[in-house]
Design an enzyme around this catalytic site. Structure first.
Site, PDB file in Angstrom:
ATOM      1  N   SER A 169       0.839  -1.197   0.000  1.00  0.00           N
ATOM      2  CA  SER A 169       0.000   0.000   0.000  1.00  0.00           C
ATOM      3  C   SER A 169       0.873   1.246   0.000  1.00  0.00           C
ATOM      4  O   SER A 169       1.893   1.309   0.691  1.00  0.00           O
ATOM      5  CB  SER A 169      -0.898   0.008   1.238  1.00  0.00           C
ATOM      6  OG  SER A 169      -1.516   1.274   1.396  1.00  0.00           O
ATOM      7  N   TYR A 183      -2.916   4.993  -3.828  1.00  0.00           N
ATOM      8  CA  TYR A 183      -4.037   5.901  -3.618  1.00  0.00           C
ATOM      9  C   TYR A 183      -3.653   7.215  -4.288  1.00  0.00           C
ATOM     10  O   TYR A 183      -2.576   7.762  -4.017  1.00  0.00           O
ATOM     11  CB  TYR A 183      -4.291   6.141  -2.135  1.00  0.00           C
ATOM     12  CG  TYR A 183      -4.842   4.954  -1.394  1.00  0.00           C
ATOM     13  CD1 TYR A 183      -6.154   4.533  -1.576  1.00  0.00           C
ATOM     14  CD2 TYR A 183      -4.046   4.237  -0.502  1.00  0.00           C
ATOM     15  CE1 TYR A 183      -6.661   3.439  -0.900  1.00  0.00           C
ATOM     16  CE2 TYR A 183      -4.540   3.142   0.183  1.00  0.00           C
ATOM     17  CZ  TYR A 183      -5.850   2.751  -0.017  1.00  0.00           C
ATOM     18  OH  TYR A 183      -6.340   1.670   0.655  1.00  0.00           O
ATOM     19  N   THR A 202      -6.135   1.795  -6.811  1.00  0.00           N
ATOM     20  CA  THR A 202      -7.353   1.543  -6.032  1.00  0.00           C
ATOM     21  C   THR A 202      -8.454   2.486  -6.500  1.00  0.00           C
ATOM     22  O   THR A 202      -8.240   3.700  -6.572  1.00  0.00           O
ATOM     23  CB  THR A 202      -7.088   1.724  -4.530  1.00  0.00           C
ATOM     24  OG1 THR A 202      -6.299   0.618  -4.073  1.00  0.00           O
ATOM     25  CG2 THR A 202      -8.382   1.743  -3.738  1.00  0.00           C
ATOM     26  N   LYS A 214      -8.063  -2.163  -8.495  1.00  0.00           N
ATOM     27  CA  LYS A 214      -8.569  -2.753  -7.251  1.00  0.00           C
ATOM     28  C   LYS A 214      -9.867  -2.071  -6.832  1.00  0.00           C
ATOM     29  O   LYS A 214      -9.904  -0.844  -6.677  1.00  0.00           O
ATOM     30  CB  LYS A 214      -7.530  -2.622  -6.131  1.00  0.00           C
ATOM     31  CG  LYS A 214      -7.978  -3.184  -4.789  1.00  0.00           C
ATOM     32  CD  LYS A 214      -6.883  -3.048  -3.746  1.00  0.00           C
ATOM     33  CE  LYS A 214      -7.309  -3.681  -2.425  1.00  0.00           C
ATOM     34  NZ  LYS A 214      -8.351  -2.910  -1.731  1.00  0.00           N
ATOM     35  N   HIS A 274     -12.782  -3.640  -0.247  1.00  0.00           N
ATOM     36  CA  HIS A 274     -11.947  -3.037   0.791  1.00  0.00           C
ATOM     37  C   HIS A 274     -12.182  -3.702   2.150  1.00  0.00           C
ATOM     38  O   HIS A 274     -12.124  -3.053   3.198  1.00  0.00           O
ATOM     39  CB  HIS A 274     -12.234  -1.530   0.879  1.00  0.00           C
ATOM     40  CG  HIS A 274     -10.995  -0.687   0.935  1.00  0.00           C
ATOM     41  ND1 HIS A 274     -10.349  -0.246  -0.197  1.00  0.00           N
ATOM     42  CD2 HIS A 274     -10.264  -0.215   1.967  1.00  0.00           C
ATOM     43  CE1 HIS A 274      -9.300   0.472   0.148  1.00  0.00           C
ATOM     44  NE2 HIS A 274      -9.222   0.492   1.449  1.00  0.00           N
TER      45      HIS A 274
END
Length: 375
Positions: free
Chosen positions: A123, A147, A173, A226, A250
């Site tokens: 992440s 992100y 994402t 995602k 999520h």
């Protein structure tokens, strides 16, 4: 013995030198090691936590149809993905702020997955960051998840750095346009430090398909989206040349009252028809869960909360041991289904069923005596 079919170390009854003999033991140790805020962060979900429960319900609504009198003396649970052989079709999914669970954060996780032979997705909001995590396990199969917190130059910078650091794929994402209401935190008036530092949320809100095109046009790296939850969006992704569709809600932490991930998977498989690979996460924490997903058409399964419990329980060694136990469960499940590899598996081994337990964060662990709803 071939590493792909090597059983987990000391999984048999009586191997008392191993502190973890069952997967649920990681959860118990993690609860003892974590403060209440860290615990709620990983066990919690959005609002009523309905989507999280449906993730487990969707898995528990599937039964097996085993075949018998087949030679299953040798079972190989390995697969080939991203041009590499993995011991399991398992990826430790992207989780923000892994440093909450171990001071070395994502570095410990990627070292554990690298030693075992599974995949890891980092992440963009986990320490120690893109380059240092790559340096921690340069030979591991690593994927980077972003992100979007900036403009096109921000996206291009991260994609270029991921390529330069040897990541096997780049993941965007797409299901976090608005940050959800995590009511465990709200009820306590608690805001995580990482949330206080977070900026650029409007860029994620404004994310559109043009960013997918930008990445595909400029970078020669497989792209993962995602958060795909409908056949319609899967088809648009295919039109943009996306190589991996990542079915995910999520972990129930974004949209409340969504469908369980395994309820979504057949729709995506039918739409994609083999034109892209499929990842899935959402409530997966047992070997039987992994086998169900692959039989239903997924190519690799993401493990989220379980990796955090293993990390909090015993750091890098906990991650490695968790994967060993998961492998043992997978191999036994495949053998009892009458197959010797995932290549022999298809949806004919699955059947609709009525769940035997009420779904919940720990419903896969009937021997666990932890109350998840107190704070």
């Amino acid at each position: 013995m071939n590493e792909a079919i090597r059983p987990a170390r000391n999984v048999e009854l009586g191997a008392s030198n191993e502190p973890f003999q069952n997967i649920h033991e990681f959860v118990r140790k993690a609860r003892a090691n974590l403060n209440q805020n860290a615990w709620d962060y990983i066990v919690g979900a959005a609002e009523t936590e309905t989507t999280m429960r449906r993730n487990r319900m969707a898995l528990d609504e599937i039964a097996f149809r085993p075949r018998v009198l087949r030679n299953v003396a040798k079972v190989d649970a390995s697969v080939e993905l991203f041009g590499r052989k993995l011991r399991l079709p398992v990826m430790l999914a992207p989780v923000g702020a892994l440093e909450i669970f171990d001071s070395t954060g994502a570095a410990a996780v990627v070292r554990g997955t690298g030693r075992f032979g599974a995949a890891h997705m980092l992440s963009s909001v986990s320490e120690p960051g893109l380059e240092k995590t790559a340096e921690a396990a340069p030979d591991a199969l690593r994927i980077f998840q972003l992100y979007v917190r900036g403009d096109d130059a921000f996206v291009e910078d991260y994609a270029g750095r991921a390529v330069a650091s040897g990541y096997a794929a780049f993941c965007l994402t797409v299901d976090t346009a608005h940050y959800s209401r995590r009511e465990r935190d709200i009820a306590k008036r608690y805001v995580r430090e990482s949330r206080l530092r977070s900026t650029g949320g409007d860029y994620q809100k404004g994310l559109e398909w043009r960013t997918v095109k930008l990445i595909k046009d400029k970078f020669k790296i497989p792209l993962v989206l995602k958060g795909i939850a409908t056949a319609e969006d899967a088809l648009i992704a295919l039109d943009h040349g996306v190589e991996w569709i990542y079915v995910s809600n999520h972990g129930g932490r974004q949209l409340d009252h969504g469908r369980g991930a395994m309820q979504v998977l057949p729709e995506i498989v039918d739409a994609v028809k083999g034109r892209a690979k499929i990842m899935i996460d959402g409530g997966f924490c047992r070997g039987t869960d992994v086998v169900k997903a692959i039989a239903a058409g997924a190519d690799i399964v993401g493990i989220g909360r379980l990796q955090c419990w293993a990390l909090a329980a015993a750091g890098e060694a906990g991650v490695l041991r968790m994967l060993e136990l998961l492998e043992d469960e997978v191999i036994r499940t495949l053998g009892l289904l009458g197959v010797t590899s995932f290549g022999e598996l298809d949806k004919s081994y699955l059947h609709p069923a009525v769940p035997a337990n009420l779904p919940g964060i720990f419903s896969a662990f009937p021997l666990l005596d932890i109350e998840p709803y107190r704070y």
